[in-house]
Design a protein around this motif. Structure first.
Motif, mmCIF file in Angstrom:
data_model
loop_
_atom_site.group_PDB
_atom_site.id
_atom_site.type_symbol
_atom_site.label_atom_id
_atom_site.label_comp_id
_atom_site.label_asym_id
_atom_site.label_seq_id
_atom_site.Cartn_x
_atom_site.Cartn_y
_atom_site.Cartn_z
ATOM 1 N N ASP A 45 43.076 47.908 32.848
ATOM 2 C CA ASP A 45 43.915 48.965 32.094
ATOM 3 C C ASP A 45 45.457 49.228 32.646
ATOM 4 O OD1 ASP A 45 41.541 50.088 30.705
ATOM 5 O OD2 ASP A 45 41.297 51.434 32.309
ATOM 6 N N MET A 46 45.876 48.194 33.595
ATOM 7 C CA MET A 46 47.261 48.044 34.041
ATOM 8 C C MET A 46 47.605 49.127 34.894
ATOM 9 S SD MET A 46 47.956 45.044 33.033
ATOM 10 C CE MET A 46 49.698 44.938 33.097
ATOM 11 N N ASP A 47 46.846 49.796 35.410
ATOM 12 C CA ASP A 47 46.992 50.784 36.534
ATOM 13 C C ASP A 47 47.001 50.422 37.893
ATOM 14 O OD1 ASP A 47 47.394 52.806 34.234
ATOM 15 O OD2 ASP A 47 44.998 53.320 34.339
ATOM 16 N N GLU A 48 47.066 49.196 38.032
ATOM 17 C CA GLU A 48 46.879 48.400 39.399
ATOM 18 C C GLU A 48 48.532 48.589 40.191
ATOM 19 O OE1 GLU A 48 45.592 46.651 42.641
ATOM 20 O OE2 GLU A 48 44.371 47.658 41.030
ATOM 21 N N ARG A 49 48.389 48.958 41.170
ATOM 22 C CA ARG A 49 49.683 49.042 41.932
ATOM 23 C C ARG A 49 50.327 47.590 42.447
ATOM 24 N NH1 ARG A 49 49.453 48.279 47.328
ATOM 25 N NH2 ARG A 49 47.539 48.261 48.227
ATOM 26 N N LEU A 50 49.225 46.650 42.445
ATOM 27 C CA LEU A 50 49.731 45.283 42.964
ATOM 28 C C LEU A 50 49.621 44.246 41.582
ATOM 29 C CD1 LEU A 50 47.875 44.694 46.308
ATOM 30 C CD2 LEU A 50 50.164 44.712 45.844
ATOM 31 N N PRO A 51 50.936 43.962 41.102
ATOM 32 C CA PRO A 51 50.629 42.953 39.931
ATOM 33 C C PRO A 51 50.023 41.605 40.259
ATOM 34 C CG PRO A 51 52.953 42.834 40.962
ATOM 35 C CD PRO A 51 52.022 43.912 41.562
ATOM 36 N N GLU A 52 49.895 41.363 41.539
ATOM 37 C CA GLU A 52 49.012 39.949 42.173
ATOM 38 C C GLU A 52 47.812 39.965 41.270
ATOM 39 O OE1 GLU A 52 52.706 40.097 44.511
ATOM 40 O OE2 GLU A 52 51.072 41.755 43.981
ATOM 41 N N ASN A 53 47.129 41.333 41.506
ATOM 42 C CA ASN A 53 45.626 41.481 41.170
ATOM 43 C C ASN A 53 45.473 41.192 39.670
ATOM 44 O OD1 ASN A 53 44.659 41.873 43.525
ATOM 45 N ND2 ASN A 53 44.819 44.230 43.416
ATOM 46 N N VAL A 54 46.496 41.647 38.953
ATOM 47 C CA VAL A 54 46.355 41.318 37.536
ATOM 48 C C VAL A 54 46.373 39.824 37.355
ATOM 49 C CG1 VAL A 54 47.764 41.803 35.255
ATOM 50 C CG2 VAL A 54 47.576 43.485 36.833
ATOM 51 N N TRP A 55 47.128 39.055 37.884
ATOM 52 C CA TRP A 55 47.308 37.701 37.589
ATOM 53 C C TRP A 55 46.238 36.907 38.473
ATOM 54 C CZ3 TRP A 55 50.848 34.544 35.201
ATOM 55 C CH2 TRP A 55 51.952 35.102 34.711
ATOM 56 N N ILE A 56 45.465 37.498 39.471
ATOM 57 C CA ILE A 56 44.046 36.953 40.024
ATOM 58 C C ILE A 56 43.176 37.124 38.555
ATOM 59 C CG2 ILE A 56 42.462 37.201 41.674
ATOM 60 C CD1 ILE A 56 44.890 38.092 43.440
ATOM 61 N N LEU A 57 42.984 38.416 38.224
ATOM 62 C CA LEU A 57 41.934 38.346 37.324
ATOM 63 C C LEU A 57 42.321 37.406 35.995
ATOM 64 C CD1 LEU A 57 39.484 39.936 35.854
ATOM 65 C CD2 LEU A 57 40.963 41.893 35.567
ATOM 66 N N ARG A 58 43.472 37.474 35.600
ATOM 67 C CA ARG A 58 44.143 36.485 34.487
ATOM 68 C C ARG A 58 43.600 35.158 34.566
ATOM 69 N NH1 ARG A 58 47.580 32.535 34.143
ATOM 70 N NH2 ARG A 58 48.529 32.147 32.262
ATOM 71 N N ASN A 59 43.968 34.797 35.869
ATOM 72 C CA ASN A 59 43.583 33.183 36.199
ATOM 73 C C ASN A 59 42.101 33.077 36.233
ATOM 74 O OD1 ASN A 59 46.113 32.919 36.346
ATOM 75 N ND2 ASN A 59 46.354 32.962 38.521
ATOM 76 N N ASN A 60 41.198 34.064 36.754
ATOM 77 C CA ASN A 60 39.878 33.925 36.679
ATOM 78 C C ASN A 60 39.155 33.643 35.483
ATOM 79 O OD1 ASN A 60 36.997 35.355 36.711
ATOM 80 N ND2 ASN A 60 37.236 34.441 38.713
ATOM 81 N N LEU A 61 39.718 34.808 34.229
ATOM 82 C CA LEU A 61 39.171 34.680 33.224
ATOM 83 C C LEU A 61 39.584 33.200 32.351
ATOM 84 C CD1 LEU A 61 40.077 38.287 31.939
ATOM 85 C CD2 LEU A 61 37.829 37.124 32.671
#
Length: 99
Positions: A45-61
């Motif tokens: 939902d892009m409510d994450e405080r750390l943008p790195e987590n968004v990229w980690i999830l993206r890379n995993n997918l």
């Protein structure tokens, strides 16, 4: 780099499309990363405080798409090599562990 409301909504949609295409659930991702489903949903939902987590999830997918030989959803805002973004901690992303 900061995403506006529309860009965040688009990215959320792209995450959800990816999950659907990979037949993955939020609960399955939470189990894989050993975090709560709420944490995964927050990232999606892009409510994450750390943008790195968004990229980690993206890379995993994207890795899962590759493993399954499926053409991935193109993330319109999360493009390129994260190492080229000065504001991201690339070492944190390289660990592939959500914080």
């Amino acid at each position: 780099m900061s995403l506006d409301k529309k860009q965040r909504s688009t990215t959320t949609s792209e995450f959800n499309q990816s999950l659907a295409q990979l037949h993955l659930t939020v609960a399955e991702l939470a189990e894989f990363f050993q975090v709560t489903s709420d944490k995964i949903q927050s990232i999606i939902d892009m409510d994450e405080r750390l943008p790195e987590n968004v990229w980690i999830l993206r890379n995993n997918l994207l890795e899962r798409f590759k493993e399954q030989n499926i053409t991935p959803i193109q993330f319109s805002q999360l493009q390129g090599d994260y190492r080229n973004y000065w504001f991201l901690d690339s070492q944190l992303i390289d660990r592939k562990t959500l914080v």
